[in-house]
Each structure stands twice: as C-alpha cells, then as structure tokens.
Write an enzyme that holds these catalytic residues in place. Structure first.
Site, PDB file in Angstrom:
ATOM      1  CB  SER A   1      42.361  10.841  54.541  1.00 56.68           C
ATOM      2  OG  SER A   1      41.329  11.800  54.502  1.00 56.68           O
TER       3      SER A   1
ATOM      4  CB  SER B   1      31.568  12.159  55.524  1.00 59.78           C
ATOM      5  OG  SER B   1      31.089  10.878  55.140  1.00 59.78           O
ATOM      6  CE  LYS B   2      38.418  13.543  52.469  1.00 65.99           C
ATOM      7  NZ  LYS B   2      39.750  13.634  52.965  1.00 65.99           N
ATOM      8  NE  ARG B   3      31.164   7.276  56.736  1.00 67.04           N
ATOM      9  CZ  ARG B   3      31.871   7.954  57.623  1.00 67.04           C
ATOM     10  NH1 ARG B   3      33.168   7.760  57.710  1.00 67.04           N
ATOM     11  NH2 ARG B   3      31.295   8.805  58.434  1.00 67.04           N
TER      12      ARG B   3
END
Ligand code: GLU
Length: 316
Positions: free
Chosen positions: A14, A252-254
C-alpha cells in the site's frame, strides 16, 4: 529431529516500505536464517482500495537491495503458490465453505454506522466487539435484508478461550466473546478478511514462525482459533516492538523521510542502514555498518526489546 523453520514476511503493497516495515522484514529474515530456516515472501494485496501494483515491485526491489533472499515468493514461485493474496480467492472460499458447512458462520448485514452506534468497547487495534445481533435474525428476516444488501460473513466464536505464549511478549490469553465477539471472515464486498486469509496462507504454506508488529498481537487469538477449526498446525508467534516518535506517535508510511526511497538515497549502501536498524533493535551496540551474513550470526531473540522503540525521524 526438529522441523525446518519456515519464516515469512507478508507486506501489504500500500506504499513504499518504511523503517517499521524494514525492521519487521529484517527480524523475520534473521530469525529464520539464523536457525537455518527457509524464508517466504507473500504479498498481502487483498485491500484493493489501498494496494496498488507499483508498490509490490518496489517491495521486492527494496528487500533485495537490503540483502534479503527468499526461497519462495510472488516473483520466484514455489510449491505453495500462489504467493499473492489477490490470486487466492478460491482457497479462501473453500476454507469459508468448510466452516459454513459446520454451521459456524452467519451473514451480517450491519453497516459501519450500525456497529459504531452499538457502542461496543473498542479493542486497542481499533476492532469493535460485535454483539452478535445478526446471529439472532431468523431466515425470513435474513432473506428480506439480503434483497437490499450484500452481507458480510461472521464466524461464531462461542466460548472459545485461546491461550498462547508469544516468543517476545510472553503469555497471552483471550476469551473471544469478550474481546472481539463473532468476527468477519468475508467482507460485504466479497473479499476474504485479513484474519481468514492470513491463516489459510500461513497454514497451507507450512509457516512455522510468524514475526510481525506488536499491533497484530490482539489478532493472534482469533487466528489461533481459526487454525484450530481449519486443522492447521499453528506457528510460533513473535510480536516485535513498534517504532514510535519521541512524542509517542507511531511512525507510519506518511513519514516520507523514513521510507525506503529516502533511506536508499541517504545511506546509498545497505550496510550503513542495516547497522542503524540492527542497533535500534538491540543486535549491535553501535550503529556501525554491518553485512547481512554477520547479522545472521549475531541474531538472538533475547537481544530484541519488548516495548516500543523510540526513533527521532530527524536524527535517524
Ligand atoms: N500484511 C500485514 C501488514 O503488512 C501483515 C500481516 C501479518 O504479518 O500477519 O501489516
């Protein structure tokens, strides 16, 4: 003679992998290889809204760049394929059929709004405990509702009481009716739910060792209950610490400066990055460059911390 260890890494494509995913991949890999075991890669791309094609290729490329190798996976195949969940729909449907034939499932017509309004206690992983209301519908009511809405399918948990020892987090126990209630096996959009898919895949692939983030510890009792019902031998579980910022927020991926694109650009070679990660995880004392083979030799579970690992994104 003890069985060959079969470890795995099961990323969801993702986004580009970030530092937390890399820690997880690395520890799963070192745990498997340090005991002479096999390592499997599986793409968990069931969530079609979040998973997109370029990311699965990036994950393979980033893992290979780091120096991980896998014996079975989406790119090289193997005896337990498919290794991509979006290709396994029939296997999940078959498992659901077996559970349904034993009267263990029922359709659930509740919407997200219904579930939120029920004000059931929320589990730490965001799961809402289901109060079982759709299990009490009679056939006529089910038929009527089914004309308007495609239902999800839930598993009856009955009095299931699951105890296990996590290799890192210690003894765990969960009475499923209290912790999550009857849980979803198939979503209303027809896709297999994570809990079912992960058990069918780890079970049929003969995985003996699951290493993953502590955020999934609460899911493990549900999965062990499914192992029991489906007749698979359960693996040993090791739930590793999460990476958090100094203010306690989960990374996180952010956090783009900690994704593999940024990390590869900054470190240029895998050894300095592996050294930083190994030091964060307690495997070496100083964050000095280190190669994968040396790390395999140094790996020991008693060096890995149980609690969250604090990372300052500006200084990593
Ligand atoms: N696909 C899940 C994730 O990326 C991991 C599932 C698991 O390891 O059991 O968060």
């Amino acid at each position: 003679m003890s069985k060959t260890v079969r470890g795995r890494f099961a990323p969801s494509p993702s986004g580009r992998m970030h530092l937390g995913n890399v820690c997880c991949a690395l520890l799963a890999y070192l745990a498997a290889r340090s005991s002479g075991g096999e390592f499997i890669l599986r793409m968990e791309d069931l969530d079609t809204g979040r998973c997109h094609p370029p990311y699965d290729r990036w994950i393979l490329d980033d893992l290979a760049w780091l120096g991980l190798s896998w014996d079975e996976g989406p790119d090289c195949g193997g005896p337990c394929g498919p290794y991509t969940q979006s290709l396994c729909g029939e296997l999940y449907a078959e498992a659901i059929r077996r559970l349904s034939e034993r009267g263990l499932t029922y359709p659930c017509f509740c919407s997200r709004a219904d579930l939120a309004a029920a004000q059931a206690p929320h589990l730490e992983d965001g799961t809402v405990r289901y109060d079982g209301r759709c299990s009490r519908l009679n056939e006529a009511a089910r038929r009527q509702l089914a004309e308007k809405k495609r239902p999800a399918l839930r598993l009856r948990v009955g009095a299931a009481d699951v105890a296990f020892i996590d290799g890192l987090q210690g003894a765990q126990r969960s009475v499923l009716a209290d912790s999550c209630g009857d849980f979803v096996l198939r979503r209303a959009d027809g896709l297999a739910a994570y809990q079912l898919a992960v058990v069918v895949d780890d079970g049929r692939m003969g995985v003996t060792q699951v290493v993953r983030g502590r955020d999934l510890l609460a899911s493990t009792a549900r999965q062990l209950y499914l192992y029991r019902l489906l007749g698979y031998e359960p693996p040993a579980f090791f739930h590793i610490p999460l990476l958090v910022a100094p203010d306690g927020r989960r990374l996180s991926k952010r956090e783009h400066d900690l994704d593999m694109g940024a990390l590869r650009a900054r470190f240029r070679r895998p050894e300095p990055l592996l050294g930083r990660i190994a030091c964060l995880c307690g495997l070496i004392e100083r964050p000095e460059p280190i190669g994968m083979e040396e790390l395999i030799g140094l790996f020991r579970w008693d060096r890995i911390p149980q609690g969250d690992i604090i990372v300052n994104p500006e200084r990593f």
